[in-house]
Write a protein that holds these residues in place. Structure first.
Motif, PDB file in Angstrom:
ATOM      1  N   TYR A  49       0.837  -1.203   0.000  1.00 12.26           N
ATOM      2  CA  TYR A  49       0.000   0.000   0.000  1.00 12.26           C
ATOM      3  C   TYR A  49       0.865   1.244   0.000  1.00 12.26           C
ATOM      4  CZ  TYR A  49       0.778  -0.149   5.114  1.00 12.26           C
ATOM      5  OH  TYR A  49       1.339  -0.196   6.367  1.00 12.26           O
ATOM      6  N   SER A  50       0.246   2.328  -0.464  1.00 14.58           N
ATOM      7  CA  SER A  50       0.881   3.642  -0.452  1.00 14.58           C
ATOM      8  C   SER A  50       0.189   4.506   0.578  1.00 14.58           C
ATOM      9  CB  SER A  50       0.768   4.306  -1.825  1.00 14.58           C
ATOM     10  OG  SER A  50       1.431   3.541  -2.805  1.00 14.58           O
ATOM     11  N   ILE A  51       0.965   5.281   1.301  1.00 17.72           N
ATOM     12  CA  ILE A  51       0.409   6.208   2.287  1.00 17.72           C
ATOM     13  C   ILE A  51       0.127   7.513   1.561  1.00 17.72           C
ATOM     14  CG2 ILE A  51       0.822   7.406   4.460  1.00 17.72           C
ATOM     15  CD1 ILE A  51       2.802   5.015   5.091  1.00 17.72           C
ATOM     16  N   ALA A  52      -1.164   7.855   1.454  1.00 21.31           N
ATOM     17  CA  ALA A  52      -1.579   8.997   0.634  1.00 21.31           C
ATOM     18  C   ALA A  52      -1.921  10.223   1.476  1.00 21.31           C
ATOM     19  CB  ALA A  52      -2.778   8.603  -0.224  1.00 21.31           C
ATOM     20  N   GLY A  53      -1.486  10.248   2.707  1.00 23.22           N
ATOM     21  CA  GLY A  53      -1.763  11.367   3.606  1.00 23.22           C
ATOM     22  C   GLY A  53      -1.899  10.840   5.018  1.00 23.22           C
ATOM     23  N   THR A  54      -2.254  11.719   5.937  1.00 23.53           N
ATOM     24  CA  THR A  54      -2.319  11.316   7.339  1.00 23.53           C
ATOM     25  C   THR A  54      -3.478  10.366   7.626  1.00 23.53           C
ATOM     26  OG1 THR A  54      -3.561  13.316   7.839  1.00 23.53           O
ATOM     27  CG2 THR A  54      -1.186  13.374   8.237  1.00 23.53           C
ATOM     28  N   GLY A  55      -4.515  10.395   6.813  1.00 25.83           N
ATOM     29  CA  GLY A  55      -5.670   9.555   7.102  1.00 25.83           C
ATOM     30  C   GLY A  55      -6.097   8.659   5.966  1.00 25.83           C
ATOM     31  N   LEU A  56      -5.166   8.323   5.047  1.00 27.72           N
ATOM     32  CA  LEU A  56      -5.561   7.560   3.867  1.00 27.72           C
ATOM     33  C   LEU A  56      -4.414   6.688   3.356  1.00 27.72           C
ATOM     34  CD1 LEU A  56      -7.821   7.176   1.683  1.00 27.72           C
ATOM     35  CD2 LEU A  56      -6.669   8.984   0.404  1.00 27.72           C
ATOM     36  N   ILE A  57      -4.746   5.422   3.070  1.00 30.05           N
ATOM     37  CA  ILE A  57      -3.800   4.553   2.379  1.00 30.05           C
ATOM     38  C   ILE A  57      -4.488   3.959   1.147  1.00 30.05           C
ATOM     39  CG2 ILE A  57      -2.435   4.004   4.425  1.00 30.05           C
ATOM     40  CD1 ILE A  57      -3.812   1.268   4.504  1.00 30.05           C
ATOM     41  N   ILE A  58      -3.677   3.576   0.178  1.00 24.94           N
ATOM     42  CA  ILE A  58      -4.163   2.981  -1.063  1.00 24.94           C
ATOM     43  C   ILE A  58      -3.526   1.609  -1.207  1.00 24.94           C
ATOM     44  CG2 ILE A  58      -4.238   3.199  -3.577  1.00 24.94           C
ATOM     45  CD1 ILE A  58      -3.895   6.287  -3.103  1.00 24.94           C
ATOM     46  N   ILE A  59      -4.343   0.564  -1.142  1.00 28.03           N
ATOM     47  CA  ILE A  59      -3.828  -0.787  -1.375  1.00 28.03           C
ATOM     48  C   ILE A  59      -3.654  -0.945  -2.877  1.00 28.03           C
ATOM     49  CG2 ILE A  59      -4.260  -3.266  -1.182  1.00 28.03           C
ATOM     50  CD1 ILE A  59      -5.860  -2.658   1.367  1.00 28.03           C
ATOM     51  N   ASP A  60      -2.407  -1.209  -3.306  1.00 26.78           N
ATOM     52  CA  ASP A  60      -2.129  -1.194  -4.737  1.00 26.78           C
ATOM     53  C   ASP A  60      -1.724  -2.529  -5.340  1.00 26.78           C
ATOM     54  OD1 ASP A  60       0.529  -1.252  -3.719  1.00 26.78           O
ATOM     55  OD2 ASP A  60       0.660   0.930  -3.876  1.00 26.78           O
ATOM     56  N   HIS A  61      -1.382  -3.514  -4.515  1.00 21.46           N
ATOM     57  CA  HIS A  61      -0.936  -4.786  -5.106  1.00 21.46           C
ATOM     58  C   HIS A  61      -1.038  -5.914  -4.086  1.00 21.46           C
ATOM     59  CE1 HIS A  61       1.236  -7.411  -7.814  1.00 21.46           C
ATOM     60  NE2 HIS A  61       2.069  -7.726  -6.841  1.00 21.46           N
ATOM     61  N   THR A  62      -1.440  -7.083  -4.578  1.00 18.69           N
ATOM     62  CA  THR A  62      -1.449  -8.295  -3.758  1.00 18.69           C
ATOM     63  C   THR A  62      -0.819  -9.415  -4.554  1.00 18.69           C
ATOM     64  OG1 THR A  62      -3.538  -7.630  -2.715  1.00 18.69           O
ATOM     65  CG2 THR A  62      -2.890  -9.936  -2.475  1.00 18.69           C
ATOM     66  N   GLU A  63       0.065 -10.145  -3.905  1.00 16.61           N
ATOM     67  CA  GLU A  63       0.608 -11.351  -4.539  1.00 16.61           C
ATOM     68  C   GLU A  63       0.707 -12.453  -3.498  1.00 16.61           C
ATOM     69  OE1 GLU A  63       5.350 -11.043  -4.724  1.00 16.61           O
ATOM     70  OE2 GLU A  63       4.359  -9.423  -5.827  1.00 16.61           O
ATOM     71  N   VAL A  64       0.342 -13.660  -3.934  1.00 16.95           N
ATOM     72  CA  VAL A  64       0.418 -14.832  -3.078  1.00 16.95           C
ATOM     73  C   VAL A  64       1.239 -15.882  -3.824  1.00 16.95           C
ATOM     74  CG1 VAL A  64      -0.922 -16.679  -1.966  1.00 16.95           C
ATOM     75  CG2 VAL A  64      -1.791 -14.339  -1.957  1.00 16.95           C
ATOM     76  N   GLU A  65       2.173 -16.484  -3.117  1.00 16.37           N
ATOM     77  CA  GLU A  65       2.995 -17.520  -3.735  1.00 16.37           C
ATOM     78  C   GLU A  65       2.101 -18.685  -4.164  1.00 16.37           C
ATOM     79  OE1 GLU A  65       6.183 -17.060  -4.434  1.00 16.37           O
ATOM     80  OE2 GLU A  65       6.066 -15.100  -3.468  1.00 16.37           O
ATOM     81  N   PRO A  66       2.372 -19.277  -5.327  1.00 16.75           N
ATOM     82  CA  PRO A  66       1.505 -20.336  -5.857  1.00 16.75           C
ATOM     83  C   PRO A  66       1.200 -21.470  -4.877  1.00 16.75           C
ATOM     84  CG  PRO A  66       3.097 -19.676  -7.522  1.00 16.75           C
ATOM     85  CD  PRO A  66       3.460 -18.946  -6.255  1.00 16.75           C
ATOM     86  N   ALA A  67       2.154 -21.839  -4.060  1.00 19.67           N
ATOM     87  CA  ALA A  67       1.939 -22.930  -3.098  1.00 19.67           C
ATOM     88  C   ALA A  67       0.886 -22.595  -2.051  1.00 19.67           C
ATOM     89  CB  ALA A  67       3.256 -23.282  -2.413  1.00 19.67           C
ATOM     90  N   TYR A  68       0.554 -21.308  -1.907  1.00 25.67           N
ATOM     91  CA  TYR A  68      -0.398 -20.871  -0.883  1.00 25.67           C
ATOM     92  C   TYR A  68      -1.726 -20.400  -1.476  1.00 25.67           C
ATOM     93  CZ  TYR A  68       3.633 -21.186   2.145  1.00 25.67           C
ATOM     94  OH  TYR A  68       4.728 -21.656   2.841  1.00 25.67           O
ATOM     95  N   ASN A  69      -1.902 -20.537  -2.780  1.00 25.44           N
ATOM     96  CA  ASN A  69      -3.166 -20.141  -3.411  1.00 25.44           C
ATOM     97  C   ASN A  69      -4.328 -20.915  -2.804  1.00 25.44           C
ATOM     98  OD1 ASN A  69      -1.988 -18.300  -5.128  1.00 25.44           O
ATOM     99  ND2 ASN A  69      -1.965 -19.652  -6.911  1.00 25.44           N
ATOM    100  N   GLY A  70      -5.437 -20.208  -2.585  1.00 19.41           N
ATOM    101  CA  GLY A  70      -6.639 -20.850  -2.067  1.00 19.41           C
ATOM    102  C   GLY A  70      -6.632 -21.120  -0.579  1.00 19.41           C
ATOM    103  N   LYS A  71      -5.651 -20.612   0.140  1.00 23.90           N
ATOM    104  CA  LYS A  71      -5.545 -20.864   1.579  1.00 23.90           C
ATOM    105  C   LYS A  71      -5.903 -19.644   2.431  1.00 23.90           C
ATOM    106  CE  LYS A  71      -2.239 -24.569   1.011  1.00 23.90           C
ATOM    107  NZ  LYS A  71      -0.955 -25.140   1.383  1.00 23.90           N
TER     108      LYS A  71
END
Length: 94
Positions: free
Chosen positions: A28-50
């Motif tokens: 996530y990026s911190i976009a100010g004192t009261g706001l964050i932006i979640i910008d990316h998620t990645e999960v390793e293939p061995a942990y998909n669906g868990k």
């Protein structure tokens, strides 16, 4: 599964680890004192669906509640969870 939060300047991440191995990361990026932006998620293939992505999101939501921060989920995965899960929508930036 252990979820660690780390911030460095204007960036932050929740990292999932199991037995010393990285299972996933949500950034996530911190976009100010009261706001964050979640910008990316990645999960390793061995942990998909868990539920690793969901656990990382809940860790960020808990941090946002503690700091009274709102979240904009630009990441498609995080955005889809915000639509499905009513129990986390209180931190959603409207």
């Amino acid at each position: 599964m252990e979820i660690l939060l780390e911030e460095n300047g204007s960036k932050g991440a929740a990292t999932a680890q199991e037995d010393g191995k990285r299972a996933g990361m949500m950034t996530y990026s911190i976009a100010g004192t009261g706001l964050i932006i979640i910008d990316h998620t990645e999960v390793e293939p061995a942990y998909n669906g868990k539920g690793v992505g969901k656990q990382m999101l809940y860790k960020i939501v808990d941090m946002a509640r503690a700091k009274n921060i709102k979240i904009i989920p630009l990441c498609p995965f995080a955005a889809s969870l915000f639509k499905k899960l009513e129990d986390i929508q209180d931190v959603l930036k409207t």
